[in-house]
Design an enzyme around this catalytic site. Structure first.
Site, PDB file in Angstrom:
ATOM      1  N   LYS A  22       0.842  -1.209   0.000  1.00  0.00           N
ATOM      2  CA  LYS A  22       0.000   0.000   0.000  1.00  0.00           C
ATOM      3  C   LYS A  22       0.871   1.251   0.000  1.00  0.00           C
ATOM      4  CE  LYS A  22      -1.597   1.677   4.017  1.00  0.00           C
ATOM      5  NZ  LYS A  22      -1.337   3.083   4.305  1.00  0.00           N
ATOM      6  N   ASN A  23       1.889   1.247   0.866  1.00  0.00           N
ATOM      7  CA  ASN A  23       2.700   2.456   1.007  1.00  0.00           C
ATOM      8  C   ASN A  23       3.678   2.667  -0.145  1.00  0.00           C
ATOM      9  OD1 ASN A  23       1.326   3.037   3.293  1.00  0.00           O
ATOM     10  ND2 ASN A  23       2.993   2.558   4.721  1.00  0.00           N
ATOM     11  N   CYS A 116      -4.967   7.916   9.463  1.00  0.00           N
ATOM     12  CA  CYS A 116      -5.249   7.353  10.787  1.00  0.00           C
ATOM     13  C   CYS A 116      -4.823   8.311  11.892  1.00  0.00           C
ATOM     14  CB  CYS A 116      -4.522   6.022  10.948  1.00  0.00           C
ATOM     15  SG  CYS A 116      -5.307   4.693  10.019  1.00  0.00           S
ATOM     16  N   ARG A 121       0.935  14.309  13.264  1.00  0.00           N
ATOM     17  CA  ARG A 121       1.298  14.138  11.857  1.00  0.00           C
ATOM     18  C   ARG A 121       1.395  15.464  11.087  1.00  0.00           C
ATOM     19  NH1 ARG A 121      -1.424   8.748   9.490  1.00  0.00           N
ATOM     20  NH2 ARG A 121       0.632   8.491   8.660  1.00  0.00           N
ATOM     21  N   ARG A 397      -8.251  -0.353   4.790  1.00  0.00           N
ATOM     22  CA  ARG A 397      -7.383   0.676   4.191  1.00  0.00           C
ATOM     23  C   ARG A 397      -6.056   0.077   3.749  1.00  0.00           C
ATOM     24  NH1 ARG A 397      -7.753   6.176   7.445  1.00  0.00           N
ATOM     25  NH2 ARG A 397      -6.492   6.659   5.641  1.00  0.00           N
TER      26      ARG A 397
HETATM   27  C1  UD1 Z   1       4.472   6.807   6.248  1.00  0.00           C
HETATM   28  C2  UD1 Z   1       3.520   5.638   6.056  1.00  0.00           C
HETATM   29  C3  UD1 Z   1       2.986   5.180   7.404  1.00  0.00           C
HETATM   30  C4  UD1 Z   1       4.150   4.895   8.364  1.00  0.00           C
HETATM   31  C5  UD1 Z   1       5.116   6.062   8.425  1.00  0.00           C
HETATM   32  C6  UD1 Z   1       6.368   5.761   9.237  1.00  0.00           C
HETATM   33  C7  UD1 Z   1       2.506   6.072   3.866  1.00  0.00           C
HETATM   34  C8  UD1 Z   1       1.263   6.430   3.138  1.00  0.00           C
HETATM   35  N1  UD1 Z   1       2.406   6.082   5.216  1.00  0.00           N
HETATM   36  O1  UD1 Z   1       3.705   7.850   6.843  1.00  0.00           O
HETATM   37  O2  UD1 Z   1       2.225   3.996   7.192  1.00  0.00           O
HETATM   38  O3  UD1 Z   1       3.604   4.692   9.667  1.00  0.00           O
HETATM   39  O4  UD1 Z   1       5.540   6.415   7.098  1.00  0.00           O
HETATM   40  O5  UD1 Z   1       7.013   4.625   8.738  1.00  0.00           O
HETATM   41  O6  UD1 Z   1       3.537   5.772   3.295  1.00  0.00           O
HETATM   42  N2  UD1 Z   1       6.779  14.358  10.739  1.00  0.00           N
HETATM   43  C9  UD1 Z   1       6.871  15.684  11.051  1.00  0.00           C
HETATM   44  N3  UD1 Z   1       6.755  16.588  10.045  1.00  0.00           N
HETATM   45  C10 UD1 Z   1       6.558  16.236   8.740  1.00  0.00           C
HETATM   46  C11 UD1 Z   1       6.464  14.863   8.437  1.00  0.00           C
HETATM   47  C12 UD1 Z   1       6.579  13.955   9.452  1.00  0.00           C
HETATM   48  O7  UD1 Z   1       7.040  16.056  12.216  1.00  0.00           O
HETATM   49  O8  UD1 Z   1       6.462  17.115   7.873  1.00  0.00           O
HETATM   50  C13 UD1 Z   1       6.861  13.354  11.811  1.00  0.00           C
HETATM   51  C14 UD1 Z   1       5.530  12.605  11.996  1.00  0.00           C
HETATM   52  O9  UD1 Z   1       4.643  13.303  12.814  1.00  0.00           O
HETATM   53  C15 UD1 Z   1       5.998  11.306  12.615  1.00  0.00           C
HETATM   54  C16 UD1 Z   1       7.354  11.081  11.924  1.00  0.00           C
HETATM   55  O10 UD1 Z   1       7.770  12.344  11.446  1.00  0.00           O
HETATM   56  O11 UD1 Z   1       6.168  11.472  13.987  1.00  0.00           O
HETATM   57  C17 UD1 Z   1       7.323  10.078  10.793  1.00  0.00           C
HETATM   58  O12 UD1 Z   1       6.410  10.502   9.808  1.00  0.00           O
HETATM   59  P1  UD1 Z   1       6.586  10.124   8.279  1.00  0.00           P
HETATM   60  O13 UD1 Z   1       7.791   9.279   8.083  1.00  0.00           O
HETATM   61  O14 UD1 Z   1       6.460  11.376   7.488  1.00  0.00           O
HETATM   62  O15 UD1 Z   1       5.307   9.236   8.059  1.00  0.00           O
HETATM   63  P2  UD1 Z   1       4.260   9.340   6.885  1.00  0.00           P
HETATM   64  O16 UD1 Z   1       4.927   9.643   5.603  1.00  0.00           O
HETATM   65  O17 UD1 Z   1       3.108  10.198   7.343  1.00  0.00           O
END
Ligand code: UD1
Length: 416
Positions: A22-23, A116, A121, A397
């Site tokens: 999915k990701n 979720c 986030r 999902r």
């Molecule tokens: C992606 C995955 C999700 C997985 C996550 C971590 C998809 C669609 N989703 O989510 O399933 O749980 O990676 O492996 O691929 N953060 C910030 N600022 C930002 C972006 C992130 O502070 O601009 C923080 C987030 O709040 C979190 C951490 O960084 O605490 C990791 O987030 P991130 O790696 O960006 O996860 P996603 O891309 O949202």
């Protein structure tokens, strides 16, 4: 509202095939925005998040056709650069369209993403990087307005190895004239897969899978035929299911190296695990030992997306386990539901203390999010009696009809 109904106690045995990740599919779909031509995605599992992303592409004017698991996407002519709140809010991945829209059309108006509820986030890292690369970004009334102006820098440093931010920035840079170096990138296999897909379309991306990625912008991307990598989280969930039920399972279309952190833990708990190029087999011991301690972190560390499932596992293993959640600050919402099933779990902020029990019991529970929902399914498989899992649409999902695969392995589970 979807519901799963499970009669626990069956040992899982047999073989299942893991679906496409999915990701990986979600950013690849966003990446189609960059492509002038038809992209054919083979084995494009119809997770509800993937279907939501297809609706987003359609709203931009893309031609999207699904023939079973073959997805054809043509973004040759796009008629809009705006994604409404209604379309953006159900999924996290809607934010992945920002970079590609700015790259391809020079402008974007994208509503804040949903997904979720596992923490705040924020998307600050995505936006800061795009600004540093010359975009004007304004956040107003629940929308992000972006405009591509003149590039200011050729290097960007991400303040955290965010998966989504890394993907957004790679996609933005794919059509940006000149060479961009991105530092402190996430290294997840899905990032490598996105880069492989874009490179197959004619992009020039090097270093994906390491923490420095170099993107040499090209004028245009062309269509291609692609198949995404197997879903390592589905794979991990099934390995844990096999282990918890004392089972013997063979997972096809599974890459062991993508799950090495989990496999190492399961081995220490007494599981026998073997693997080859595209399979993983697991034979569980009669009584699982606890793994003592797990700490989630960025790849190749233990994935946060398997944290709820490993807590379910610890609930029936012999001994006490500690689980530290280091990636998301609010990822224990599901624990209250496991407590209803008789699990012995204490949690405070980012730590869970789990005492394994000999017996847990079926109950009426509610999925709170995708992976939390998966942990309830796992617990229900070993619980004594019947479990009803409400709000199973969360599980859909990221698992395509999880009940069919589990039933194939011998679980007594159905959708009601
Ligand atoms: C992606 C995955 C999700 C997985 C996550 C971590 C998809 C669609 N989703 O989510 O399933 O749980 O990676 O492996 O691929 N953060 C910030 N600022 C930002 C972006 C992130 O502070 O601009 C923080 C987030 O709040 C979190 C951490 O960084 O605490 C990791 O987030 P991130 O790696 O960006 O996860 P996603 O891309 O949202």
């Amino acid at each position: 509202m979807e519901k799963l109904f499970v009669n626990g106690g069956n040992r899982l045995c047999g073989e299942v095939k893991i679906d496409s990740a999915k990701n990986a599919l979600l950013p690849i779909l966003a990446g189609c925005i960059l492509v002038e031509g038809k992209v054919v995605i083979k084995k494009a599992t119809a997770y509800t998040d993937v279907e939501a992303m297809c609706d987003i592409l359609k709203s931009l004017g893309a031609q999207v056709n699904r023939k079973k698991d073959l997805l054809e996407i043509d973004c040759s002519s796009l008629s809009a650069c705006e994604i409404s709140h209604q379309l953006a809010s159900p999924v996290r991945s809607s934010i992945f369209t920002l970079g590609p829209l700015l790259a391809r059309l020079g402008r974007a108006k994208v509503a804040y993403p949903g997904g979720c509820d596992i923490g705040l986030r924020p998307i600050d890292i995505h936006l800061t990087a795009l600004k540093e690369l010359g975009c004007k970004i304004i956040e107003k009334n629940g929308y992000i307005y972006g405009e591509k102006l003149k590039r200011e820098k050729t290097e960007v440093f991400l303040s955290f190895q965010s998966v989504g931010a890394t993907e957004n920035v790679i996609m933005f840079c794919a059509l940006l004239p000149g060479t961009t170096k991105i530092f402190n990138c996430a290294k997840e296999p899905e990032i490598v897969d996105l880069a492989n897909f874009l490179n197959k379309c004619g992009a020039k991306i090097e270093g994906a899978g390491s923490d420095v990625i170099t993107v040499c912008g090209v004028e245009k991307l062309y269509g291609c035929c692609y198949q995404a990598i197997p879903d390592r989280i589905e794979c991990g969930t099934f390995l844990i299911a096999g282990a918890m039920t004392g089972g013997e399972i063979l997972l096809k279309n599974a890459i062991a190296s993508h799950n090495s952190a989990l496999i190492e833990k399961l081995k220490t708990c007494g599981c026998l695990i073997d693997s080859g190029k595209d399979f993983i087999s697991l034979t569980a011991p009669k009584r699982l030992e606890s793994f003592k301690e797990v700490e989630t972190s960025v790849y190749p560390g233990f994935p946060t997306d398997l944290q709820p499932q490993i807590v379910a596992f610890a609930s029936v293993a012999n001994g006490c386990s500690l689980v530290f959640e280091n990636v998301f600050e609010n990822r224990f919402n599901y624990v209250g539901e496991l407590l209803k099933m008789g699990c012995d779990i204490l949690f405070k902020s980012s730590i869970c203390i789990v005492r394994g029990k000999n017996k847990i019991f079926g109950a009426d529970v509610v999925a709170t999010d995708l992976r939390g929902g998966a942990s309830l399914v796992l617990a229900s498989l070993v619980a004594e009696g019947y479990t009803t899992i409400n709000r199973a649409e969360y599980i859909d999902r990221g698992y395509f009809h999880i009940e069919n695969k589990l039933a194939k392995l011998g679980a007594d589970i159905k959708r009601i």
